[in-house]
Structures are given as C-alpha cells and as structure tokens.
Design a protein around this motif. Structure first.
Motif, PDB file in Angstrom:
ATOM      1  N   MET B  88       0.805  -1.459   0.108  1.00  0.00           N
ATOM      2  CA  MET B  88       0.409   0.129  -0.063  1.00  0.00           C
ATOM      3  C   MET B  88       0.548   0.713  -0.185  1.00  0.00           C
ATOM      4  SD  MET B  88      -2.308  -1.431   2.823  1.00  0.00           S
ATOM      5  CE  MET B  88      -3.309  -0.637   3.337  1.00  0.00           C
ATOM      6  N   VAL B 159      -4.692   1.279  -2.294  1.00  0.00           N
ATOM      7  CA  VAL B 159      -4.896   0.464  -1.598  1.00  0.00           C
ATOM      8  C   VAL B 159      -5.481  -1.075  -1.306  1.00  0.00           C
ATOM      9  CG1 VAL B 159      -4.282   2.673   0.102  1.00  0.00           C
ATOM     10  CG2 VAL B 159      -6.387   2.307  -0.230  1.00  0.00           C
ATOM     11  N   GLY B 163      -4.278  -3.639  -1.260  1.00  0.00           N
ATOM     12  CA  GLY B 163      -4.113  -3.776   0.543  1.00  0.00           C
ATOM     13  C   GLY B 163      -5.068  -4.954   0.672  1.00  0.00           C
ATOM     14  N   THR B 170      -4.604  -4.868   6.995  1.00  0.00           N
ATOM     15  CA  THR B 170      -4.509  -3.953   5.284  1.00  0.00           C
ATOM     16  C   THR B 170      -6.063  -2.994   5.469  1.00  0.00           C
ATOM     17  OG1 THR B 170      -5.449  -5.505   3.776  1.00  0.00           O
ATOM     18  CG2 THR B 170      -2.855  -5.327   3.459  1.00  0.00           C
TER      19      THR B 170
END
Lengths: 251, 220
Positions: B88, B159, B163, B170
């Motif tokens: 990320m 992200v 992630g 995350t």
C-alpha cells in the motif's frame, strides 16, 4: 576570477598595454536577433581606485556591458582582459536587490559561505560589513522587510564579501528616494576611497555629476567617449554626449 | 470496546501508510523537481511533461499495475508483498511522487529565475545553488507536501487492490468506509468518515500555521 571570457594576459602583452590597467575591453560585440546591441566597444579601466560612471540613455547597452564584464554572459566577439595580478571576486549589485528570505545577518553569512571564507573568520567580517553599510541596527531583521535603501546597502555589503578590487553596480539607486540615494552614494564613495575601482551604470546625469571620477558615455551600443568627469561636464567631446547633457539626444 | 479498538487500529494504519508514503514521495519528488528546474539534460522537457501527466494517474490503474507486478505469478511475486501495508505504501508513493515533483518543479523554477543572476554573480557552485534554493523554497514546499498528503489520505482505489482491505492487516479508513457502507453498518462508516475529515483538517491547519510562521519570520 570570472571563469568566462577571461584571457590571461601574457607578460609581454602587459608591457605592450602599459602596466596601468585593471581591465581592458577590446572590440567587444554582442548581437541578438539580428540587432547589434554592442558594437566594437573598447576601453580600459585603470588600476587606481575611483568611480567610473557608465552613462547613456535607456537601451544604450549599459547593463549588457556590465553583465559581460561580470562574466554573466559571453560576448559574440572581442575580449575582456584582466590585469595579470587581478585577484578575487568581482562584486555586483543590480537595480533590484535579490535578497534571501532570511535575516540581514543570514544573508551576509550566506554570501561568506558561498565565497568559502573560513568559518572562524566570518563573524569578524560580518561585523565589519554591517558597520560599513550602516546596517548594524537591523542585523536581525528579515532582509525583505528593510527599506529600499537598506536593501540596496545590504546588496552592496554582500558584494563586498571577498574584498573585490572591481565592483559593478547596475543602476543601484534607480528606485531609491533622494535620501536613500545619498546614503548609497556615500557608501560607494567610501568603498572607492578604500581602494576599489567602481563601474556604476546610470542614466542619471545628476548622479554622474555627483560621484563620477571619469565618464564612459555609451550610445546605441557604441562608446562615444571616455573622459574625466570634469571635462565631460564642461565640454563633452562627442556630439551625442553633448546632446544627452542638454536633453536633446534622440534614441 | 471492540468498536473503539477497531477504529483506532484502522486510523493508525491509515496514518502510517499515508505518512510514510508522503515522506518517501517527498524524498524522491523534491530533488526530482529541483533537478527538472535547474538541471539541463537531454529529455528534460519530456520528463517534465511526463511528471505533470502522472499527477492525474488514476489510483485504480496504479493499483492494478502494482497488483500484476506483485501477484504470485508476477515478476515481483517472490517478494510476497501483495496484501501487505508495504504494498500500500508503494502504491501511494507512486501516486504522490508526481504531485510533489510537479509542485516542486514549479517552485524551484520560479526561485531559480529570481536568484540565478545573483547566485552566478556570487560565483556559487551548482551544489551551492541547489542548497540555497532548497532552503529558500522551504515554505512553498510545505504546500507541495500538503497536496500530496491530501491525495494519499483520500485515495481508495490503489490501497483497495494491493492491500485487499483485510481486517486487522490492511484495512484503512477509506476502504473501511466503503465496506461498512455496503454492509449497512453506517455507524462505523460515518464515524470513520468524520475522523478522516477531521484528520485532513487538522493536518492542513497545522501545516498552514507552520508555513505562515516560517513566512512571518522570513517576510517572504
């Protein structure tokens, strides 16, 4: 020592040219966009201290000539020679002072650092420069908060770092009021009195009359005459200078 | 207390990812901006155009590209970075670097125009010139960093993809808001939304005061 357009002088040249000059400008030419801005400019500045005023109307090429001598730009033709024993920096002051966004003291310390003055010597030189330019009272003030006159004196103090023999001043008082102009001129005289040769650009006849030891008159990129100030203002040798003094010169 | 500990965890990870990414982006972007403004090298104009174009990089596309690189069968799959905070951070660094570089380039170009003649008259070396300009640019660079931080904190596309929005691993504010909203858990979603807003305001306010204090001191 300026890195550009400097030809180191051979000993026999210096004998030929006479031992008297600090810089010798020979047949300097500069063209831009098909127009000749400086044409066959030749003159010498002596090594004795004093104030040479580079006088001429707007657009004559005065600032350009100063920048060429200072090594900021390169000429298209001709040479600028410095005397063989010419040492140290050339101090420059411009019409509009460009000061760092820091205090007066920090501006001078920055210049001392750029000039690679050893750290332990800086405090002493700083104090001397502040006194010289009469800036001790505002040493801690932000430089850009100073009055125009103080800003220009700071620019002058900064140009004095490294004790230059030659100072190039480009219309330093053009935007100052009469009192600030007088203070700046006093500083210029003091510096000249301490042994520097000063080349000051102006279009202001009164200023030239006040401070010039000799006058270089530039018109349309050509030197019309180089005479002692007294001669220049009594009886200019060239028709152009005569017309300029009378306010009738057409540019 | 599950609600609060979970909230704290999400906020902390958001801040960690975005702050680290912005710091890395500043370390790359500010010197890059200075180089683009002061340096003279072949391809400089092309690089300026590229950096400016990359400011508008869609986060989802960056996420996808990075996903392809980091996925198990991708060229960097061996690093096993997919679905980690590190991935990320990399994604957000890629997104923020062009923003900081482009702002810095503009800031340094303006300063260079102003100081160039003076510094050359002082015979400053290239190095001394760059150091002087960085020091003089310090207030303005805060704005560049702020712009980057805004982008990092509000971004969700990258992200989310690299992630994976994994709980306790995350999940950050933006991905959590999206998830909780779709689950109908509006209490947590709205709380997170308000915190995100408050954080943005707080960071902007702090940097604004820092900048005006610096500027008052220098009278820029």
């Amino acid at each position: 020592m300026p890195e550009s357009n400097v030809l180191p002088l051979k000993p026999k040249d210096s004998q030929k040219a006479g031992a008297g000059f600090l810089i010798s400008v020979d047949a300097l030419g500069y063209r831009r966009g098909g127009r000749s801005l400086l044409d066959a400019v030749s003159f010498e500045l002596g090594r004795d201290p004093g104030i040479t005023v580079l006088l001429g109307p707007n657009g004559a090429g005065k600032s350009l000539l100063l920048r060429l001598i200072g090594g900021l730009i390169r000429p298209d033709s001709g040479t600028i020679r410095f005397s063989p024993d010419f040492r140290g920096p050339i101090g420059m002051v411009f019409q509009k002072p460009v000061l760092l966004r820091r205090s007066v003291r920090a501006n001078l310390l920055h210049a001392l650092a750029i000039a690679r003055i050893p750290r332990r010597e800086r405090t002493g030189i700083l104090a001397r420069l502040l006194v010289e330019a009469d800036l001790t009272h505002c040493a801690e003030s932000p430089a850009r908060a100073l009055s125009g006159g103080e800003q220009q004196r700071l620019a002058m103090a900064r140009a004095l770092v490294g004790d230059p023999v030659l100072l190039l001043l480009d219309e330093p008082t053009a935007s100052l009021d009469p009192a600030a102009t007088a203070a700046f001129e006093a500083l210029v005289r003091k510096v000249a009195g301490e042994g520097a040769r000063i080349l000051l650009v102006t279009h202001d006849l009164h200023q030239a009359r006040r401070i010039a030891d000799d006058v270089l008159f530039l018109h349309k990129g050509r030197i019309c005459e180089h005479t002692p100030a007294a001669t220049f203002f009594r009886a200019p040798a060239s028709g152009e200078a005569d017309a300029y003094c009378k306010g009738t010169l057409l540019t | 207390m599950l609600f609060y500990s979970q909230l704290l965890e999400i906020v902390a990870l958001s801040l960690e990812v975005s702050l680290v990414a912005v710091m890395l982006a500043a370390l790359i972007g500010i010197p890059l901006g200075a180089l683009l403004a002061i340096g003279r090298f072949p391809g400089r104009t092309a690089l300026i155009v590229l950096v400016n174009a990359l400011m508008g990089l869609p986060p989802v596309v960056v996420g996808l590209g990075l996903y392809l690189l980091l996925s198990r069968s991708g060229p960097l799959g061996i690093l096993q970075l997919l679905y980690t905070p590190t991935a990320m951070i990399i994604a957000q660094t890629i997104l923020v670097t062009p923003i900081i570089a482009s702002f810095s380039h503009q800031i340094f170009a303006d300063l260079h125009r102003e100081y160039d003649e003076m510094l050359r008259a002082m015979r400053a070396s290239r190095w001394q010139t760059i150091l002087t300009l960085i020091r003089e640019a310090r207030h303005a660079l805060i704005t560049a960093i702020l712009a980057g931080l805004g982008r990092a904190l509000s971004e969700i596309g990258a992200v989310m993809i690299v992630g994976g929005n994994i709980n306790h691993a995350t999940r950050v504010m933006t991905t959590a808001i999206a998830l909780e909203t779709s689950k109908g858990n509006l209490r947590l979603a709205v709380s997170l939304g308000l915190i995100l807003l408050a954080l943005s305001f707080a960071i902007n306010l702090a940097l604004h005061f820092l900048r005006s204090r610096l500027e008052r001191a220098a009278h820029a």
